[in-house]
Design an enzyme around this catalytic site. Structure first.
Site, PDB file in Angstrom:
ATOM      1  N   ASP A 120      49.685  53.875  28.221  1.00  0.00           N
ATOM      2  CA  ASP A 120      50.339  53.054  29.061  1.00  0.00           C
ATOM      3  C   ASP A 120      50.681  54.619  30.069  1.00  0.00           C
ATOM      4  O   ASP A 120      49.869  54.869  31.194  1.00  0.00           O
ATOM      5  CB  ASP A 120      50.782  51.909  29.095  1.00  0.00           C
ATOM      6  N   LYS A 128      58.525  59.906  19.655  1.00  0.00           N
ATOM      7  CA  LYS A 128      60.224  60.234  20.678  1.00  0.00           C
ATOM      8  C   LYS A 128      60.971  60.142  19.599  1.00  0.00           C
ATOM      9  O   LYS A 128      61.613  59.153  19.421  1.00  0.00           O
ATOM     10  CB  LYS A 128      60.825  59.284  21.436  1.00  0.00           C
ATOM     11  N   ASP A 147      48.999  56.214  33.589  1.00  0.00           N
ATOM     12  CA  ASP A 147      48.882  56.076  35.698  1.00  0.00           C
ATOM     13  C   ASP A 147      49.547  57.324  36.094  1.00  0.00           C
ATOM     14  O   ASP A 147      49.464  57.371  37.056  1.00  0.00           O
ATOM     15  CB  ASP A 147      49.972  55.670  35.529  1.00  0.00           C
ATOM     16  N   ASP A 152      59.987  62.070  26.683  1.00  0.00           N
ATOM     17  CA  ASP A 152      60.470  62.353  29.181  1.00  0.00           C
ATOM     18  C   ASP A 152      59.507  63.868  29.165  1.00  0.00           C
ATOM     19  O   ASP A 152      60.259  63.789  30.207  1.00  0.00           O
ATOM     20  CB  ASP A 152      62.148  61.978  28.042  1.00  0.00           C
ATOM     21  N   TYR A 186      52.850  46.574  21.645  1.00  0.00           N
ATOM     22  CA  TYR A 186      51.707  46.035  22.412  1.00  0.00           C
ATOM     23  C   TYR A 186      51.389  45.026  21.421  1.00  0.00           C
ATOM     24  O   TYR A 186      50.761  43.936  21.831  1.00  0.00           O
ATOM     25  CB  TYR A 186      50.471  46.318  22.968  1.00  0.00           C
TER      26      TYR A 186
HETATM   27  C1  LIG Z   1      47.221  45.210  31.915  1.00  0.00           C
HETATM   28  C2  LIG Z   1      48.085  46.236  30.721  1.00  0.00           C
HETATM   29  C3  LIG Z   1      47.876  45.006  29.777  1.00  0.00           C
HETATM   30  C4  LIG Z   1      47.458  47.425  30.539  1.00  0.00           C
HETATM   31  C5  LIG Z   1      48.145  48.165  29.471  1.00  0.00           C
HETATM   32  O1  LIG Z   1      49.332  47.985  29.449  1.00  0.00           O
HETATM   33  O2  LIG Z   1      47.226  48.646  28.220  1.00  0.00           O
HETATM   34  C6  LIG Z   1      47.435  47.877  31.459  1.00  0.00           C
HETATM   35  O3  LIG Z   1      48.562  48.946  32.803  1.00  0.00           O
HETATM   36  C7  LIG Z   1      46.013  49.482  30.959  1.00  0.00           C
HETATM   37  O4  LIG Z   1      46.543  50.690  30.940  1.00  0.00           O
HETATM   38  O5  LIG Z   1      45.443  49.157  30.675  1.00  0.00           O
HETATM   39 MG   LIG Z   2      48.501  51.103  32.494  1.00  0.00          MG
END
Ligand SMILES: CC(C)[C@H](C(=O)O)[C@@H](O)C(=O)O
Ligand SMILES: [Mg+2]
Ligand SMILES: NC(=O)c1ccc[n+]([C@@H]2O[C@H](COP(=O)([O-])OP(=O)(O)OC[C@H]3O[C@@H](n4cnc5c(N)ncnc54)[C@H](O)[C@@H]3O)[C@@H](O)[C@H]2O)c1
Length: 349
Positions: free
Chosen positions: A244, A187, A248, A220, A136
């Site tokens: 990240d 990894k 999700d 993975d 990042y």
């Molecule tokens: C929008 C992006 C920069 C951000 C990240 O990757 O951290 C988002 O996906 C999150 O999870 O907060």
């Molecule tokens: Mg995200």
């Protein structure tokens, strides 16, 4: 004792606007009568400012934001703005400038909440995602752009200082939890430079936390276990990008992205920490009052906890738990974003 929380509010783009309004409702309701007042400063940052001025986060605004006790953010990102401009120029700029190196992302399966898993078990873990390094940092570039010989690099930066401080934070969190288990996700079979730094650091810091059991998964394989056996996780520590992606996925198995909260924390408290839902600006549903504000409301609970208002944080958590149980029982009906916010605000009053 009367006290005032100075809160910078950045609703941002898309559903960020809608969910932040509800989170603020719940915040004022839970603190009403407690002797604590919230003084909010709202910043109109995001696509509107960018279209007006070409700016994403002017330095003067960053300095003003710095003077607050905490930040509540909705979401950033807009289909009318080139991808990355707001994400890097606003969100990541805040995380980096304010040294939010601990990106805290709890995942809990609330009672009754539907999950795609047949046998989810008791899911209650927290991902401690490194927040200021990794791929990042913007270290890279592109040569011969648009030609068949284009070369693009995005170099992941991992420093001993940066890895040590987030690993130490994760161990401290694991030591304070009943199960006392830490899983490093990386990894290191392929990313041997960064991976081995993370592995050595976990070994070294772990020696100072003998009560914490340490486990390792390649990223993975971690995605497999997040789906087949998420209850095995307690505290997960990982780098910025893996964290990240995993969070999700963790949200998807615990009832959806509309329930996933996060804190971008500077544990040194030399700058305001920032609380925001894990989700983005969701252009596909923006402006329609379809977004679930629960993730933003749970981010308020993390904010309150961080500021030491643990009773208020627990009340927000309890209100969400009860609301989700009512939904599960089919008693809530179809509600707008504002109606969910109203119900949660009423429940914490
Ligand atoms: C929008 C992006 C920069 C951000 C990240 O990757 O951290 C988002 O996906 C999150 O999870 O907060
Ligand atoms: Mg995200
Ligand atoms: N922290 C942030 O501000 C953040 C996080 C992720 C993505 N983004 C940005 O947001 C924009 C859209 O990204 P994306 O589509 O990949 O991810 P997203 O999280 O915005 O949306 C993914 C899916 O989840 C749904 N969703 C998200 N939040 C929801 C909620 N509260 N209630 C109900 N459904 C919800 C959306 O409708 C969409 O179908 C992009 O510009 C991206 O860069 C910002």
């Amino acid at each position: 004792m009367a006290d005032t929380v100075r809160l910078a509010v950045i609703p941002g783009d898309g559903i960020g606007q809608e969910v932040t309004a509800e989170a603020l409702k719940v915040l004022s309701a839970v603190l009403e009568g407690s002797g604590t007042t919230v003084a909010t400063t709202e910043y109109d940052l995001g696509a509107r400012l960018y279209h007006r001025t070409g700016e994403t986060l002017p330095d003067s605004v960053l300095e003003e934001v710095r003077g607050h006790d905490a930040i509540l953010l909705g979401a950033v990102g807009d289909p009318g703005v080139p991808s990355g401009v707001l994400e890097r120029g606003l969100l990541l700029k805040l995380r980096f400038a304010l040294d939010h190196h601990v990106n805290l992302r709890p995942s809990k399966l609330f009672p009754g909440v539907a999950t795609p898993l047949a046998d989810p078990g008791d899911i209650d873990f927290v991902v401690v995602r490194e927040g200021t390094e990794g791929p990042y940092v913007g270290n890279g570039g592109a040569l011969r752009v648009g030609t068949p010989h284009e070369i693009a690099t995005e170099v992941s930066v991992n420093t001993a200082f940066g890895v040590e401080r987030v690993v130490r934070d994760a161990f401290a969190r694991a030591a304070a939890r009943p199960r006392k288990k830490l899983t490093l996700v990386h990894k290191h079979n392929v990313l041997v430079h960064a991976g081995h730094l993370w592995r050595r650091t976990v070994e070294a810091v772990g020696a100072q936390f003998p009560d914490v059991a340490v486990d390792y998964l390649h990223v993975d394989a971690a995605t497999i276990f997040l789906v087949t056996d998420p209850a095995r996780f307690d505290v997960v520590v990982t780098d910025n990008l893996f964290g990240d992606i995993l969070t999700d996925l963790a949200a998807a198995v615990t009832g959806g992205i509309g329930l996933a909260a996060s804190g971008n924390v500077n544990p040194d408290r030399t700058t305001p920490s920032m609380f925001e839902p894990v989700h983005g600006s969701a252009p596909d549903i923006a402006g329609k009052q379809l977004a679930d504000p629960t993730a933003a409301v749970l981010s308020v609970a993390l904010l309150l906890e961080h500021l030491g208002h643990t009773g208020a944080a627990a009340r927000v958590d309890a209100a969400v738990t009860a609301d989700l149980a009512r939904r599960a029982a089919g008693e809530a009906g179809r509600r707008t974003t504002a109606e969910v916010g109203d119900a949660l605000a009423a429940a914490v009053s």
